[in-house]
Design a protein around this motif. Structure first.
Motif, PDB file in Angstrom:
ATOM      1  N   UNK A   1       0.840  -1.206   0.000  1.00 26.08           N
ATOM      2  CA  UNK A   1       0.000   0.000   0.000  1.00 26.08           C
ATOM      3  C   UNK A   1       0.873   1.254   0.000  1.00 26.08           C
ATOM      4  N   UNK A   2       1.952   1.242   0.791  1.00 25.94           N
ATOM      5  CA  UNK A   2       2.874   2.387   0.817  1.00 25.94           C
ATOM      6  C   UNK A   2       3.462   2.633  -0.575  1.00 25.94           C
ATOM      7  N   UNK A   3       3.821   1.568  -1.267  1.00 26.73           N
ATOM      8  CA  UNK A   3       4.358   1.693  -2.621  1.00 26.73           C
ATOM      9  C   UNK A   3       3.342   2.293  -3.579  1.00 26.73           C
TER      10      UNK A   3
ATOM     11  N   UNK B   1      -5.945   6.059   4.130  1.00 33.73           N
ATOM     12  CA  UNK B   1      -5.674   4.761   3.513  1.00 33.73           C
ATOM     13  C   UNK B   1      -4.647   3.974   4.326  1.00 33.73           C
ATOM     14  N   UNK B   2      -3.604   4.659   4.791  1.00 34.33           N
ATOM     15  CA  UNK B   2      -2.599   3.984   5.633  1.00 34.33           C
ATOM     16  C   UNK B   2      -3.246   3.413   6.898  1.00 34.33           C
ATOM     17  N   UNK B   3      -4.111   4.206   7.497  1.00 37.38           N
ATOM     18  CA  UNK B   3      -4.795   3.752   8.711  1.00 37.38           C
ATOM     19  C   UNK B   3      -5.643   2.516   8.420  1.00 37.38           C
ATOM     20  N   UNK B   4      -6.365   2.517   7.304  1.00 41.01           N
ATOM     21  CA  UNK B   4      -7.198   1.373   6.934  1.00 41.01           C
ATOM     22  C   UNK B   4      -6.338   0.135   6.675  1.00 41.01           C
ATOM     23  N   UNK B   5      -5.191   0.323   6.023  1.00 42.99           N
ATOM     24  CA  UNK B   5      -4.301  -0.803   5.732  1.00 42.99           C
ATOM     25  C   UNK B   5      -3.713  -1.372   7.018  1.00 42.99           C
ATOM     26  N   UNK B   6      -3.312  -0.498   7.931  1.00 44.46           N
ATOM     27  CA  UNK B   6      -2.752  -0.974   9.199  1.00 44.46           C
ATOM     28  C   UNK B   6      -3.811  -1.664  10.044  1.00 44.46           C
ATOM     29  N   UNK B   7      -5.025  -1.176   9.975  1.00 42.88           N
ATOM     30  CA  UNK B   7      -6.136  -1.810  10.697  1.00 42.88           C
ATOM     31  C   UNK B   7      -6.393  -3.209  10.140  1.00 42.88           C
TER      32      UNK B   7
ATOM     33  N   UNK C   1      -6.884 -10.760   5.003  1.00 42.73           N
ATOM     34  CA  UNK C   1      -7.744 -11.647   4.220  1.00 42.73           C
ATOM     35  C   UNK C   1      -8.214 -10.940   2.957  1.00 42.73           C
ATOM     36  N   UNK C   2      -8.786 -11.712   2.037  1.00 43.28           N
ATOM     37  CA  UNK C   2      -9.321 -11.124   0.805  1.00 43.28           C
ATOM     38  C   UNK C   2     -10.394 -10.099   1.131  1.00 43.28           C
ATOM     39  N   UNK C   3     -11.224 -10.413   2.100  1.00 47.95           N
ATOM     40  CA  UNK C   3     -12.317  -9.513   2.472  1.00 47.95           C
ATOM     41  C   UNK C   3     -11.782  -8.186   3.025  1.00 47.95           C
ATOM     42  N   UNK C   4     -10.750  -8.262   3.859  1.00 50.15           N
ATOM     43  CA  UNK C   4     -10.158  -7.032   4.413  1.00 50.15           C
ATOM     44  C   UNK C   4      -9.520  -6.191   3.307  1.00 50.15           C
ATOM     45  N   UNK C   5      -8.816  -6.850   2.390  1.00 54.71           N
ATOM     46  CA  UNK C   5      -8.190  -6.130   1.275  1.00 54.71           C
ATOM     47  C   UNK C   5      -9.248  -5.490   0.380  1.00 54.71           C
ATOM     48  N   UNK C   6     -10.353  -6.201   0.185  1.00 56.98           N
ATOM     49  CA  UNK C   6     -11.444  -5.674  -0.632  1.00 56.98           C
ATOM     50  C   UNK C   6     -12.037  -4.420  -0.003  1.00 56.98           C
ATOM     51  N   UNK C   7     -12.183  -4.422   1.315  1.00 63.27           N
ATOM     52  CA  UNK C   7     -12.720  -3.250   2.011  1.00 63.27           C
ATOM     53  C   UNK C   7     -11.790  -2.053   1.859  1.00 63.27           C
TER      54      UNK C   7
ATOM     55  N   UNK D   1      -9.675  -1.556  -0.662  1.00 63.35           N
ATOM     56  CA  UNK D   1      -9.792  -1.111  -2.061  1.00 63.35           C
ATOM     57  C   UNK D   1     -11.049  -0.291  -2.283  1.00 63.35           C
ATOM     58  N   UNK D   2     -12.153  -0.705  -1.685  1.00 64.52           N
ATOM     59  CA  UNK D   2     -13.403   0.048  -1.824  1.00 64.52           C
ATOM     60  C   UNK D   2     -13.260   1.440  -1.224  1.00 64.52           C
ATOM     61  N   UNK D   3     -12.571   1.516  -0.090  1.00 61.75           N
ATOM     62  CA  UNK D   3     -12.354   2.819   0.545  1.00 61.75           C
ATOM     63  C   UNK D   3     -11.475   3.698  -0.346  1.00 61.75           C
ATOM     64  N   UNK D   4     -10.456   3.110  -0.971  1.00 59.81           N
ATOM     65  CA  UNK D   4      -9.572   3.858  -1.871  1.00 59.81           C
ATOM     66  C   UNK D   4     -10.375   4.406  -3.049  1.00 59.81           C
ATOM     67  N   UNK D   5     -11.217   3.571  -3.638  1.00 61.16           N
ATOM     68  CA  UNK D   5     -12.029   4.016  -4.781  1.00 61.16           C
ATOM     69  C   UNK D   5     -12.968   5.152  -4.389  1.00 61.16           C
ATOM     70  N   UNK D   6     -13.539   5.046  -3.208  1.00 54.67           N
ATOM     71  CA  UNK D   6     -14.460   6.075  -2.720  1.00 54.67           C
ATOM     72  C   UNK D   6     -13.727   7.416  -2.557  1.00 54.67           C
ATOM     73  N   UNK D   7     -12.541   7.384  -1.976  1.00 52.73           N
ATOM     74  CA  UNK D   7     -11.747   8.595  -1.758  1.00 52.73           C
ATOM     75  C   UNK D   7     -11.334   9.197  -3.106  1.00 52.73           C
ATOM     76  N   UNK D   8     -10.879   8.336  -4.024  1.00 57.63           N
ATOM     77  CA  UNK D   8     -10.435   8.798  -5.338  1.00 57.63           C
ATOM     78  C   UNK D   8     -11.586   9.432  -6.115  1.00 57.63           C
ATOM     79  N   UNK D   9     -12.744   8.796  -6.068  1.00 56.19           N
ATOM     80  CA  UNK D   9     -13.915   9.317  -6.773  1.00 56.19           C
ATOM     81  C   UNK D   9     -14.312  10.687  -6.228  1.00 56.19           C
TER      82      UNK D   9
END
Length: 94
Positions: A10-12, A49-55, A63-69, A71-79
């Motif tokens: 995520x940092x990258x 985003x960093x906070x969400x990734x560390x959480x 897990x896949x579900x955590x990573x998906x959440x 990604x959804x947050x990233x898309x929401x912020x970007x939009x």
């Protein structure tokens, strides 16, 4: 995926996005005041985003579900940022 791997990934991605943002601002000759506002908004979004990734990585695994959440947050912020600054998202193949 291990938590440390995920956070470094995520940092990258954040670093690449910041570099891309700086190139775009320079290319479009954006005024300094607007640039500072955009960069401040980016820093705030990156912090979120960093906070969400560390959480997601808190238990040592992501897990896949955590990573998906995340990604959804990233898309929401970007939009929201694109909408605020009137930028149209570029899609591959268009």
């Amino acid at each position: 995926m291990s938590g440390d791997q995920y956070v470094s990934r995520i940092e990258g991605r954040i670093a690449k996005a910041e570099a891309r943002l700086n190139r775009a601002l320079k290319k479009r000759n954006v005024p300094a005041e607007v640039q500072s506002q955009i960069k401040a908004d980016f820093a705030k979004a990156a912090s979120t985003i960093r906070h969400a990734a560390k959480k997601a990585a808190a238990d040592g695994k992501v897990s896949k579900q955590e990573a998906k959440q995340v990604r959804q947050q990233i898309r929401k912020i970007k939009k929201a940022a694109f909408k605020k600054y009137g930028v149209k998202a570029k899609r591959k193949g268009n």
